[in-house]
Design a protein around this motif. Structure first.
Motif, short mmCIF file in Angstrom:
data_model
loop_
_atom_site.label_atom_id
_atom_site.label_comp_id
_atom_site.label_asym_id
_atom_site.label_seq_id
_atom_site.Cartn_x
_atom_site.Cartn_y
_atom_site.Cartn_z
N LEU A 360 0.85 -1.18 0.00
CA LEU A 360 0.00 0.00 0.00
C LEU A 360 0.89 1.23 0.00
O LEU A 360 1.61 1.49 0.96
CB LEU A 360 -0.92 -0.01 1.22
N MET A 361 0.84 2.01 -1.09
CA MET A 361 1.77 3.12 -1.27
C MET A 361 1.24 4.46 -0.78
O MET A 361 1.99 5.43 -0.69
CB MET A 361 2.14 3.23 -2.75
N LYS A 362 -0.05 4.54 -0.45
CA LYS A 362 -0.62 5.77 0.10
C LYS A 362 -1.39 5.44 1.38
O LYS A 362 -2.62 5.60 1.44
CB LYS A 362 -1.54 6.45 -0.93
N PRO A 363 -0.69 4.97 2.41
CA PRO A 363 -1.38 4.54 3.63
C PRO A 363 -1.94 5.74 4.40
O PRO A 363 -1.40 6.84 4.37
CB PRO A 363 -0.28 3.85 4.43
N ARG A 364 -3.02 5.48 5.12
CA ARG A 364 -3.63 6.49 5.97
C ARG A 364 -3.30 6.27 7.44
O ARG A 364 -3.38 7.20 8.23
CB ARG A 364 -5.14 6.51 5.74
N SER A 365 -2.99 5.03 7.81
CA SER A 365 -2.63 4.74 9.19
C SER A 365 -1.32 5.43 9.54
O SER A 365 -0.42 5.53 8.71
CB SER A 365 -2.49 3.23 9.39
N ARG A 366 -1.21 5.86 10.78
CA ARG A 366 -0.03 6.59 11.24
C ARG A 366 0.51 5.96 12.52
O ARG A 366 -0.26 5.47 13.36
CB ARG A 366 -0.35 8.06 11.49
N GLY A 367 1.85 5.98 12.67
CA GLY A 367 2.50 5.34 13.80
C GLY A 367 3.16 6.33 14.75
O GLY A 367 3.09 7.55 14.56
N GLU A 368 3.84 5.77 15.75
CA GLU A 368 4.43 6.61 16.79
C GLU A 368 5.71 5.98 17.31
O GLU A 368 5.79 4.76 17.48
CB GLU A 368 3.43 6.78 17.94
N ILE A 369 6.71 6.82 17.58
CA ILE A 369 7.97 6.42 18.20
C ILE A 369 8.06 7.13 19.55
O ILE A 369 7.89 8.35 19.62
CB ILE A 369 9.17 6.82 17.32
N ARG A 370 8.35 6.36 20.60
CA ARG A 370 8.45 6.94 21.93
C ARG A 370 9.62 6.31 22.70
O ARG A 370 9.99 5.16 22.47
CB ARG A 370 7.15 6.73 22.72
N LEU A 371 10.20 7.11 23.58
CA LEU A 371 11.26 6.61 24.46
C LEU A 371 10.67 5.65 25.48
O LEU A 371 9.51 5.78 25.89
CB LEU A 371 11.92 7.76 25.21
#
Length: 496
Positions: A360-371
């Motif tokens: 999927l080249m235009k994804p709508r889901s978004r992620g997160e990076i946290r310490l």
């Protein structure tokens, strides 16, 4: 002294500009900035370094191998959560050259409409000259292409295609998909050869093209096996770095720092240094230098569902065969007929079956990076949150169904037999991976609530700190991001 073999220099106590991370973008920035003999440039890389291409180990030379398995010494492995309840791991390059030294050589530009979400000064018309500057295209010239740049770009001719590449192209054409001979042209879509930064079976990444030929410059120092653990500030002005080398902690004075550590390590280092969501940092006891909630937030990447199969007859492949020779690109799906099983491409991966990738080249889901802590040695959490968008699931389900039709058609059906293919949510999750194209974890924009850097790549509210890597892309492009990242670095060095 031989041009490619300068003396090893000690890490300096100070520099005019320190570039953190010797990957694709760091190699471009350091190489370009060091063209000014009056500026002292220091490039710091946490992984191993090499002074000349002849020193590269074989797995970093052969573009038909991806040395990113769990036991590779050339990567940082990060545990991740791909979607709820499904864990995995990702690999980021940890060597001079970064991920560009260990990838498959896919060098496709972002599409014209990808730049609609970028600041106006980064429209396609503004960035096209830099795309042309970075490349030397062996197959096309004219207004869209460069012919004198440091990165070679070429496409595999059809008479050298792997049997699965040729069969897939045939069934895609038969299904009505248009021929797509130049995937770096505006409006590209359909079935066609992949632009590759590979010459004679060898990756020619930005380290080889921009950095290594210039290591004899007296104003350029490259220090490998050295990890930056914090950026240091006086108020909101950069004054230096804290680094570790062989277990020893030291500092480097600098008034300009360019962070090019990649879309995971860059937000990790920013947060460790006090730049990020103030509530998150305060909870971990980290003094806040700048409250920028977008650090590590709302990143995007290309989810990939793999469709395993077995060959009906033996199929040979040389080690010089690129990982991908052709792709099919529709509005939001890319199909990738890999030329070998991941078990052969990625030593130690344990994934033994050949497969077709549906991405999927235009994804709508978004992620997160946290310490997880204030300790630089603790890896951050990386949560992709794939498939949380219903539209993403529907697009992948449609793509998988079409891929199944193609695999059961014409020469593909005579060449291979796919395993059982479904389109249920659980089946998709069980066959889910990632393209390792993580972008947008420190987005470019004008609003300090929703972005981290401005249109000149400067961190909001901080003097002397720039970010130049895929973390600043507003969202993952609708093609793989490597060529776009190199373009960004080529342009960004002019701001410093």
């Amino acid at each position: 002294m031989d041009r490619g073999s300068p003396e090893i220099r000690e890490i300096p106590a100070s520099a005019d500009v320190v570039v953190i991370g010797g990957g694709s973008c760091g190699s471009v920035v350091a190489g370009r900035l060091s063209e000014d003999p009056d500026r002292r440039i220091l490039l710091v890389e946490s992984g191993p370094g090499h002074r000349i291409p002849a020193e590269f180990p074989p797995e970093l030379v052969d573009a038909g191998v991806l040395p990113v398995g769990p036991d590779s010494r050339w990567i940082w492995p990060y545990p991740v959560e791909l979607t709820r309840g499904r864990t995995g791991w990702i690999a980021r390059g940890r060597v001079l050259g970064g991920s560009g030294a260990v990838n498959g050589g896919y060098f496709v530009r972002a599409q014209v409409d990808d730049f609609a979400n970028w600041p106006a000064s980064w429209s396609y018309e503004h960035v096209l000259p830099y795309f042309r500057t970075i490349e030397s295209d062996a197959d096309f010239d004219g207004p869209w292409h460069g012919t004198t740049g440091p990165i070679p770009v070429r496409r595999e001719p059809a008479d050298r295609w792997h049997p699965v590449s040729a069969a897939f192209a045939d069934v895609a054409h038969a299904a009505g998909h248009p021929d797509d001979p130049d995937k770096n042209a505006p409006g590209s879509h359909g079935i066609g050869p992949v632009p590759l930064n590979i010459r004679d079976g060898v990756r020619v990444g930005p380290a080889s093209a921009y950095l290594l030929p210039n290591l004899d410059r007296p104003n350029l120092t490259v220090r490998s096996d050295t990890t930056v653990t914090r950026v240091l500030f006086s108020g909101t002005r950069v004054v230096g770095l804290e680094v570790t080398t062989d277990g020893r902690v030291g500092t480097i004075r600098a008034s300009t720092v360019v962070l090019t550590a990649g879309a995971v390590a860059t937000p990790h280092l920013l947060m460790l240094s006090g730049i990020g969501d103030a509530e998150h940092l305060t909870t971990l006891g980290i003094p806040v230098v700048a409250n920028l909630p977008a650090v590590g937030s709302e990143f995007s990447d290309h989810p990939e569902v793999v469709l395993p199969y077995r060959y009906r007859r033996p199929v040979s492949r040389t080690t010089r065969t690129p990982v991908l020779q052709v792709t099919l690109n529709t509005e939001d799906i890319e199909m990738r007929p890999y030329t070998a099983a991941f078990g052969d491409l990625i030593p130690g991966s344990g994934i033994g079956k050949p497969c077709l990738g549906v991405v999927l080249m235009k994804p709508r889901s978004r992620g997160e990076i946290r310490l997880v802590s204030a300790d630089p040695g603790d890896a951050p959490t990386v949560s992709y949150r794939y498939l949380e968008s219903e539209r993403d699931r529907e697009a992948l389900q449609s793509g998988v169904a079409h891929a199944a039709d193609l695999m059961h058609s014409g020469p593909m059906s005579r060449l291979l037999e796919p395993e059982r293919i479904e389109t249920s949510d659980d089946w998709l999750a069980d066959h889910l991976g990632t393209s390792l194209h993580l972008s947008g974890s420190c987005r470019m924009g004008v609003d300090e609530e929703s972005s981290v850097v401005d249109e000149r790549c400067r961190v909001h509210g901080i003097d002397g700190l720039y970010v130049v890597d895929t973390s600043i892309l507003p969202s993952v492009p609708s093609r793989g991001p490597h060529a776009t990242a190199v373009m960004v670095a080529e342009r960004a060095h002019t701001f410093m």
